[in-house]
Scaffold this motif. Structure first.
Motif, PDB file in Angstrom:
ATOM      1  N   ILE A 144      66.686  62.296 -30.725  1.00  0.00           N
ATOM      2  CA  ILE A 144      66.604  63.405 -31.669  1.00  0.00           C
ATOM      3  C   ILE A 144      66.303  62.860 -33.058  1.00  0.00           C
ATOM      4  O   ILE A 144      66.474  61.666 -33.327  1.00  0.00           O
ATOM      5  CB  ILE A 144      67.916  64.218 -31.704  1.00  0.00           C
ATOM      6  CG1 ILE A 144      69.102  63.312 -32.080  1.00  0.00           C
ATOM      7  CG2 ILE A 144      68.169  64.904 -30.380  1.00  0.00           C
ATOM      8  CD1 ILE A 144      70.419  64.038 -32.196  1.00  0.00           C
ATOM      9  N   ASN A 145      65.855  63.723 -33.931  1.00  0.00           N
ATOM     10  CA  ASN A 145      65.639  63.382 -35.334  1.00  0.00           C
ATOM     11  C   ASN A 145      66.830  63.880 -36.149  1.00  0.00           C
ATOM     12  O   ASN A 145      67.250  65.026 -35.993  1.00  0.00           O
ATOM     13  CB  ASN A 145      64.347  64.011 -35.853  1.00  0.00           C
ATOM     14  CG  ASN A 145      63.125  63.497 -35.122  1.00  0.00           C
ATOM     15  OD1 ASN A 145      63.140  62.390 -34.597  1.00  0.00           O
ATOM     16  ND2 ASN A 145      62.077  64.294 -35.082  1.00  0.00           N
ATOM     17  N   ILE A 146      67.376  62.999 -36.993  1.00  0.00           N
ATOM     18  CA  ILE A 146      68.573  63.308 -37.764  1.00  0.00           C
ATOM     19  C   ILE A 146      68.211  63.490 -39.232  1.00  0.00           C
ATOM     20  O   ILE A 146      67.522  62.659 -39.826  1.00  0.00           O
ATOM     21  CB  ILE A 146      69.620  62.182 -37.643  1.00  0.00           C
ATOM     22  CG1 ILE A 146      70.036  62.008 -36.186  1.00  0.00           C
ATOM     23  CG2 ILE A 146      70.841  62.468 -38.508  1.00  0.00           C
ATOM     24  CD1 ILE A 146      70.735  63.202 -35.608  1.00  0.00           C
ATOM     25  N   TYR A 147      68.693  64.573 -39.825  1.00  0.00           N
ATOM     26  CA  TYR A 147      68.592  64.789 -41.256  1.00  0.00           C
ATOM     27  C   TYR A 147      70.012  64.761 -41.830  1.00  0.00           C
ATOM     28  O   TYR A 147      70.957  65.165 -41.148  1.00  0.00           O
ATOM     29  CB  TYR A 147      67.942  66.135 -41.570  1.00  0.00           C
ATOM     30  CG  TYR A 147      66.530  66.267 -41.059  1.00  0.00           C
ATOM     31  CD1 TYR A 147      65.451  65.981 -41.889  1.00  0.00           C
ATOM     32  CD2 TYR A 147      66.281  66.677 -39.759  1.00  0.00           C
ATOM     33  CE1 TYR A 147      64.156  66.098 -41.424  1.00  0.00           C
ATOM     34  CE2 TYR A 147      64.985  66.796 -39.285  1.00  0.00           C
ATOM     35  CZ  TYR A 147      63.926  66.504 -40.127  1.00  0.00           C
ATOM     36  OH  TYR A 147      62.643  66.616 -39.659  1.00  0.00           O
ATOM     37  N   PRO A 192      71.461  60.863 -29.333  1.00  0.00           N
ATOM     38  CA  PRO A 192      72.471  61.839 -29.779  1.00  0.00           C
ATOM     39  C   PRO A 192      73.904  61.336 -29.637  1.00  0.00           C
ATOM     40  O   PRO A 192      74.820  61.966 -30.149  1.00  0.00           O
ATOM     41  CB  PRO A 192      72.205  63.052 -28.880  1.00  0.00           C
ATOM     42  CG  PRO A 192      71.513  62.504 -27.683  1.00  0.00           C
ATOM     43  CD  PRO A 192      70.690  61.340 -28.170  1.00  0.00           C
ATOM     44  N   LYS A 247      66.504  60.738 -43.517  1.00  0.00           N
ATOM     45  CA  LYS A 247      66.026  61.169 -42.211  1.00  0.00           C
ATOM     46  C   LYS A 247      65.898  59.948 -41.307  1.00  0.00           C
ATOM     47  O   LYS A 247      65.411  58.900 -41.719  1.00  0.00           O
ATOM     48  CB  LYS A 247      64.671  61.869 -42.333  1.00  0.00           C
ATOM     49  CG  LYS A 247      64.109  62.341 -40.989  1.00  0.00           C
ATOM     50  CD  LYS A 247      62.705  62.931 -41.153  1.00  0.00           C
ATOM     51  CE  LYS A 247      62.130  63.338 -39.800  1.00  0.00           C
ATOM     52  NZ  LYS A 247      60.732  63.806 -39.895  1.00  0.00           N
ATOM     53  N   SER A 305      74.501  66.264 -33.303  1.00  0.00           N
ATOM     54  CA  SER A 305      74.140  67.032 -34.495  1.00  0.00           C
ATOM     55  C   SER A 305      72.762  66.628 -34.998  1.00  0.00           C
ATOM     56  O   SER A 305      72.339  65.490 -34.851  1.00  0.00           O
ATOM     57  CB  SER A 305      75.167  66.815 -35.610  1.00  0.00           C
ATOM     58  OG  SER A 305      76.456  67.212 -35.186  1.00  0.00           O
ATOM     59  N   ARG A 306      72.088  67.578 -35.644  1.00  0.00           N
ATOM     60  CA  ARG A 306      70.784  67.299 -36.258  1.00  0.00           C
ATOM     61  C   ARG A 306      70.899  67.108 -37.762  1.00  0.00           C
ATOM     62  O   ARG A 306      69.994  66.592 -38.391  1.00  0.00           O
ATOM     63  CB  ARG A 306      69.809  68.444 -35.970  1.00  0.00           C
ATOM     64  CG  ARG A 306      68.903  68.237 -34.760  1.00  0.00           C
ATOM     65  CD  ARG A 306      69.626  68.043 -33.471  1.00  0.00           C
ATOM     66  NE  ARG A 306      68.713  68.044 -32.327  1.00  0.00           N
ATOM     67  CZ  ARG A 306      69.112  67.983 -31.074  1.00  0.00           C
ATOM     68  NH1 ARG A 306      70.393  67.904 -30.792  1.00  0.00           N
ATOM     69  NH2 ARG A 306      68.241  67.979 -30.088  1.00  0.00           N
ATOM     70  N   ASP A 317      64.429  59.114 -37.403  1.00  0.00           N
ATOM     71  CA  ASP A 317      63.692  59.646 -36.260  1.00  0.00           C
ATOM     72  C   ASP A 317      63.978  58.840 -35.006  1.00  0.00           C
ATOM     73  O   ASP A 317      64.102  57.611 -35.042  1.00  0.00           O
ATOM     74  CB  ASP A 317      62.181  59.614 -36.538  1.00  0.00           C
ATOM     75  CG  ASP A 317      61.789  60.586 -37.649  1.00  0.00           C
ATOM     76  OD1 ASP A 317      62.496  61.591 -37.831  1.00  0.00           O
ATOM     77  OD2 ASP A 317      60.767  60.324 -38.327  1.00  0.00           O
TER      78      ASP A 317
END
Length: 252
Positions: A33-36, A81, A75, A101-102, A77
């Protein structure tokens, strides 16, 4: 006709066995997932240039990482998870599980100043009085070290090699009462604040209280000449500030 029925049954049995084997051979994969996220301090202000590190490797087998921008945003990428995210600055470090979580809002909690005058065997720097002075009753209040614990991960305060008593012994043995202060009958409390950085070195000396005539400068000189400390730990090594009180007294 019998041969046809038997062949039909064999085909059904064979198909059933293959289907059963197929159900037992399912392979699961974990998506990335991509995390912000945003990093803030205790007052809610953004923390810029903080290092953000994941547990996921890139194609070169390095941990995927980044730094926060001027708004405290970052961010990452292609992160698993199930990872933990670690964030560090010059003053502290924290870690937090992603849990799928994102977006993550991370608050940096720094180490707070600690008072070194914990031990009841607190010492005075003394010298022989040259001229007489009016008798005064001086009450000295003992202070205590308070260790603050970080809410994430392993935490340990900075420590002088051999313990704080060894630090006391070194300071007491090496401080020389300035001659100018003796001649002027100057005595009282010297309070010095300093920082132990992530490598155990001294920095950022501040004189909080002084009696003048070179007394604070003498205390700082001796502290700087003492051994390197074992740095504080909050997941990673971090900076920590300390406050030291030293009474200067003249004896008759």
């Amino acid at each position: 006709m019998k041969k046809y029925i038997l062949l039909h049954l064999l085909l059904i049995i064979t198909f059933s066995v293959k289907a059963q084997k197929g159900r037992d051979s399912i392979i699961f994969s974990v998506d990335t997932i991509n995390i912000y996220g945003k990093v803030i301090d205790e007052k809610g202000s953004p923390v810029k240039n903080a290092s953000v590190l994941s547990e996921t490797f890139d194609k070169d087998f390095n941990y995927i990482r980044t730094i926060t921008d001027r708004n405290g945003l970052f961010k990452l990428d292609g992160i698993k998870p199930t990872d933990w995210i670690r964030v560090r600055t010059a003053t502290t470090a924290i870690e937090k599980p992603i849990n799928g979580s994102r977006f993550l809002l991370l608050t940096m909690v720094p180490f707070h100043p600690n008072d070194l005058n914990k031990d009841p065997a607190a010492f005075n720097i003394t010298a022989k009085r040259i001229s007489s002075k009016e008798k005064l009753i001086v009450k000295i209040k003992d202070t205590t070290i308070i260790y603050d614990f970080h809410p994430f991960g392993h935490t340990k305060s900075a420590e002088y090699p051999g313990g704080v008593k060894k630090f006391y012994e070194f300071v007491k043995k090496n401080i020389i009462y300035p001659q100018k202060a003796i001649l002027k009958n100057m005595e009282g409390m010297i309070i010095i604040k300093f920082m132990i950085d992530g490598k155990g070195n001294y920095k950022d000396f501040i004189t909080l209280q002084d009696i003048g005539y070179g007394c604070a400068e003498e205390v700082i000189r001796v502290i700087k000449s003492s051994k390197r400390w074992n740095p504080a730990v909050s997941g990673l090594t971090v900076e920590q500030s300390f406050v030291l009180e030293i009474p200067f007294k003249l004896v008759d």
